[in-house]
Design a protein around this motif. Structure first.
Motif: not given
Length: 408
Positions: A268-278
């Motif tokens: 859950n580091n969220l180092e990429e864009a929001a669309v990637t995790y979406t």
């Protein structure tokens, strides 16, 4: 066609079962050995081989190869069911080919690249087709008939493995039966993870933008069959070695792509864009892993602004509605409505109309969303005409029903 002429003709009597005759050895064996290839001979002929061993600390782009085992342990510890899941004791083979064309029985595989994780290293074996008459020897040496390892590839399910099956079928009277392995295709997963993030899904672009690796001195892939054909005709394998290096980089990138994708899917580091995790959240949802999906989507809505998280709110709202969390679903749909456009917006308006009509009994609000949906559907140029007519009828029916409930 030039390679086909090298096959020769077997003269057999009518109705007589063909007898396998071991092909002659190519005259350029010494030249190809000088270029860096070794000769392998088996019952079906000869082929060439190149082998390289990499220690676990070998770094390719951002990652050491040994982190592959850490990725396997992460999957084991989560208990999540996913196409990426590989057991610790499962035998794995990273697999890539180079071919003389893109399709058809006239297309030969001339290079088989196999990268295998071992306990303390990674072993690369590259098998090179000596010439078309020695194809059976080349295929046999891959050992795909011997054991069924999990095969990891990039577009292998759609291209590389079907090509191998075709070539194996053409040699089935000679070779042992080909085994069908479990496959993990990293192209399919990359499309899932980076949809609307990467413009193209070529492995070289993924390497540069996500894996921290840029190739220097690489040949364009379309030149590979030309270089191979020239090496067979001329006997000079100097340029052919560049094709092997190209294949080697492909295979090393498969390892680091598996590592990187695992980190994105499980951390859950969220180092990429929001669309990637979406995209990841939606993928978990499609796999019926609702808890994992919900966790990822909620993280996106908490950590990114509403504009970036609009699509995450959209997918999260449907999950909340299925779980009968109607107030939370309404909130998420309203957040998504401010950001989304076209078809998704119409779906959000429909869901908001349904929630306010059937769950909250707020008919004025339900009518507002229904009329807005009718207006957008009427003016949309993205909907096919026949589908638009059907949609307008549905929106009108909804509006009339809600007006009746209001006593209008």
């Amino acid at each position: 066609m030039q390679l086909k002429q090298m096959l020769g003709k077997n003269k057999t009597e009518a109705k007589e079962k063909p007898v396998f005759q071991k092909p002659d050895k190519p005259v350029y064996i010494a030249n190809w050995q000088e270029a860096g290839l070794s000769v392998v001979e088996n019952d079906f002929g000869v082929l060439f081989k190149r082998q390289v061993e990499y220690p676990l600390h070998y770094k390719h782009g951002l990652y050491e190869l040994g982190l592959f085992y850490s990725a396997l342990e992460k999957w084991q510890s989560t208990g999540v069911e996913h196409p990426y899941l590989i057991d610790i004791d499962e035998e794995v083979l990273f697999f890539d080919t180079e071919t003389t064309g893109l399709k058809g029985v006239g297309t030969n595989i001339f290079l088989l690249g196999l990268l295998e994780p071992k306990e303390d290293s990674f072993i690369l074996n590259q098998y090179v087709l000596a010439d078309p008459s020695n194809e059976a020897a080349f295929l046999f040496e891959s050992r795909f008939w011997q054991n069924s390892k999990t095969v990891v590839s990039y577009n292998g399910k759609s291209f590389d493995w079907p090509q191998l099956e075709t070539r194996w079928t053409l040699n089935q009277q000679i070779l042992p039966k080909l085994r069908t392995p479990k496959q993990i295709d990293l192209l399919h997963s990359s499309k899932r993870i980076w949809k609307n993030n990467l413009e193209r899904m070529k492995l070289t672009q993924v390497e540069e933008e996500k894996l921290g690796f840029k190739r220097n001195g690489d040949i364009p892939g379309f030149l590979a069959p030309i270089i191979y054909t020239d090496a067979v005709k001329s006997g000079n394998a100097a340029n052919l070695m560049k094709v092997l290096y190209h294949n080697e980089w492909d295979l090393l990138s498969l390892v680091t792509l598996y590592i990187h994708s695992t980190n994105l899917l499980l951390e859950n580091n969220l180092e990429e864009a929001a669309v990637t995790y979406t995209n990841i959240g939606k993928w978990y949802g499609d796999l019926k892993q609702q808890q994992q999906s919900n966790q990822v989507l909620v993280n996106v809505t908490n950590e990114f602004d509403d504009e970036e998280a609009g699509l995450a709110y959209y997918f999260l709202a449907f999950q909340q509605k299925r779980n009968k969390q109607y107030e939370e679903a309404r909130h998420s749909f309203e957040k998504a409505l401010k950001v989304l456009k076209s078809r998704e917006k119409l779906k959000v308006l429909e869901q908001l109309a349904i929630l306010h009509e059937h769950h909250f009994r707020q008919y004025d609000q339900a009518l507002f969303y229904a009329e807005e949906g009718f207006r957008i559907a009427s003016s949309s140029t993205l909907i096919k005409k026949d589908h638009q007519v059907k949609q307008l009828q549905q929106w009108k029916k909804r509006c009339n029903r809600i007006e009746n409930k209001l006593g209008k």
